[in-house]
Design a protein around this motif. Structure first.
Motif, mmCIF file in Angstrom:
data_model
loop_
_atom_site.group_PDB
_atom_site.id
_atom_site.type_symbol
_atom_site.label_atom_id
_atom_site.label_comp_id
_atom_site.label_asym_id
_atom_site.label_seq_id
_atom_site.Cartn_x
_atom_site.Cartn_y
_atom_site.Cartn_z
ATOM 1 N N LYS A 1 -5.559 -66.664 -3.822
ATOM 2 C CA LYS A 1 -5.555 -66.754 -2.282
ATOM 3 C C LYS A 1 -6.854 -67.218 -1.636
ATOM 4 C CE LYS A 1 -1.495 -63.926 -1.445
ATOM 5 N NZ LYS A 1 -1.198 -62.628 -0.708
ATOM 6 N N VAL A 2 -8.028 -66.759 -2.759
ATOM 7 C CA VAL A 2 -9.273 -67.199 -2.178
ATOM 8 C C VAL A 2 -10.030 -67.868 -3.541
ATOM 9 C CG1 VAL A 2 -9.376 -65.464 -0.268
ATOM 10 C CG2 VAL A 2 -10.284 -64.882 -2.685
ATOM 11 N N ILE B 1 -8.094 -63.865 -6.942
ATOM 12 C CA ILE B 1 -9.367 -64.704 -6.579
ATOM 13 C C ILE B 1 -9.384 -65.699 -7.590
ATOM 14 C CG2 ILE B 1 -11.752 -64.362 -6.746
ATOM 15 C CD1 ILE B 1 -11.530 -61.298 -5.910
ATOM 16 N N ILE C 1 -4.752 -70.750 -1.948
ATOM 17 C CA ILE C 1 -5.975 -70.700 -1.496
ATOM 18 C C ILE C 1 -5.870 -70.891 -0.043
ATOM 19 C CG2 ILE C 1 -8.358 -71.656 -1.425
ATOM 20 C CD1 ILE C 1 -7.549 -70.132 -3.943
ATOM 21 N N LYS C 2 -6.567 -70.098 0.590
ATOM 22 C CA LYS C 2 -6.542 -70.050 2.256
ATOM 23 C C LYS C 2 -8.003 -70.041 2.677
ATOM 24 C CE LYS C 2 -5.545 -65.020 2.850
ATOM 25 N NZ LYS C 2 -4.471 -64.371 3.421
ATOM 26 N N ALA C 3 -8.939 -69.733 1.766
ATOM 27 C CA ALA C 3 -10.455 -69.628 2.229
ATOM 28 C C ALA C 3 -11.331 -69.902 1.026
ATOM 29 C CB ALA C 3 -10.762 -68.393 2.697
ATOM 30 N N ILE C 4 -12.392 -70.418 1.203
ATOM 31 C CA ILE C 4 -13.510 -70.800 0.028
ATOM 32 C C ILE C 4 -14.697 -69.987 0.488
ATOM 33 C CG2 ILE C 4 -15.008 -72.368 -0.942
ATOM 34 C CD1 ILE C 4 -12.590 -74.371 -0.574
ATOM 35 N N PHE C 5 -15.381 -69.281 -0.484
ATOM 36 C CA PHE C 5 -16.395 -68.622 -0.361
ATOM 37 C C PHE C 5 -17.484 -69.329 -1.266
ATOM 38 C CE2 PHE C 5 -13.200 -66.014 0.738
ATOM 39 C CZ PHE C 5 -13.571 -65.352 1.831
ATOM 40 N N ILE D 1 -14.334 -61.272 1.772
ATOM 41 C CA ILE D 1 -13.251 -61.849 0.835
ATOM 42 C C ILE D 1 -12.012 -60.856 1.066
ATOM 43 C CG2 ILE D 1 -12.799 -62.001 -1.450
ATOM 44 C CD1 ILE D 1 -15.711 -62.755 -1.832
ATOM 45 N N GLN E 1 -10.229 -61.507 3.983
ATOM 46 C CA GLN E 1 -9.428 -62.609 4.011
ATOM 47 C C GLN E 1 -8.014 -62.450 3.328
ATOM 48 O OE1 GLN E 1 -9.523 -65.895 5.242
ATOM 49 N NE2 GLN E 1 -10.913 -65.096 6.897
ATOM 50 N N LEU E 2 -8.207 -61.846 2.322
ATOM 51 C CA LEU E 2 -7.000 -61.542 1.216
ATOM 52 C C LEU E 2 -6.206 -60.821 2.078
ATOM 53 C CD1 LEU E 2 -8.824 -60.772 -2.049
ATOM 54 C CD2 LEU E 2 -7.189 -62.582 -1.611
#
Length: 187
Positions: A18-19, A82, A120-124, A181, A184-185
């Protein structure tokens, strides 16, 4: 002396990821260890252990073989949804220096590949230099008319680098910043 280096690790992800956490390029110590953030002075795994309130071994844990540590780290990432990869696929690097400031990027990894094959809904981005690389990758997607342009719609966060060179941040400070993170999860 300059060495041309090819990224040697596969991305870690599955369909449930998801991230996505992005680094720049493996250090010499990581290459020697055989996995991401294998430098015993890098705080990546210690930060994630604090954020998720669990134990994650690092290359400092000499009672385990590297292969065992890598398996535990990989399982930790997948269990927590992750994905992990690096922006840079091929680069020129000054010999005996793993600093991101000494990388001349030749090619990028196709980061969008992971996004399409997962949730994936967000990138770090692990540090400012990784974010700069990611922004260049996204610019390339835009200017080349790539089908990968949907990656540009995801939220992207720049987190303080876990490198020991980032001495400004203590471990607890890093964990506090990186806890986004987990939020976001759970959102």
């Amino acid at each position: 002396m300059i060495d041309i280096c090819q990224h040697s690790f596969n991305p870690v992800y599955n369909a449930k990821s998801k991230v996505l956490i992005l680094g720049s390029f493996p250090s010499f110590a990581s290459e020697s260890f055989g996995f991401y953030y294998g430098n015993s002075n890098n705080r990546f795994w210690s930060v994630l252990a604090l954020v998720f309130d669990c134990i994650v071994p690092t290359s400092k844990d000499k009672h385990l073989k590297n292969k065992e540590i890598i398996e535990i780290q990989r399982n930790f990432l997948l269990e927590h949804h992750i994905a992990l990869w690096d922006c840079v696929q091929t680069c020129n690097r000054k010999a005996n220096n793993s600093s991101d400031t000494n990388l001349e990027i030749l090619n990028f990894n196709d980061v969008a590949e992971i996004v399409y094959k997962s949730q994936i809904k967000a990138i770090f981005c692990n540090g400012k230099l990784t974010r700069k690389s990611f922004d260049t990758l996204c610019y390339n997607y835009k200017t080349n008319g790539s089908k990968n342009i949907s990656i540009l719609n995801l939220p992207v966060f720049t987190l303080p680098s876990t490198s020991s060179a980032n001495a400004r941040y203590r471990l607890d400070d890093l964990a506090r910043e990186w806890s986004v993170i987990k939020y976001q999860l759970n959102s």
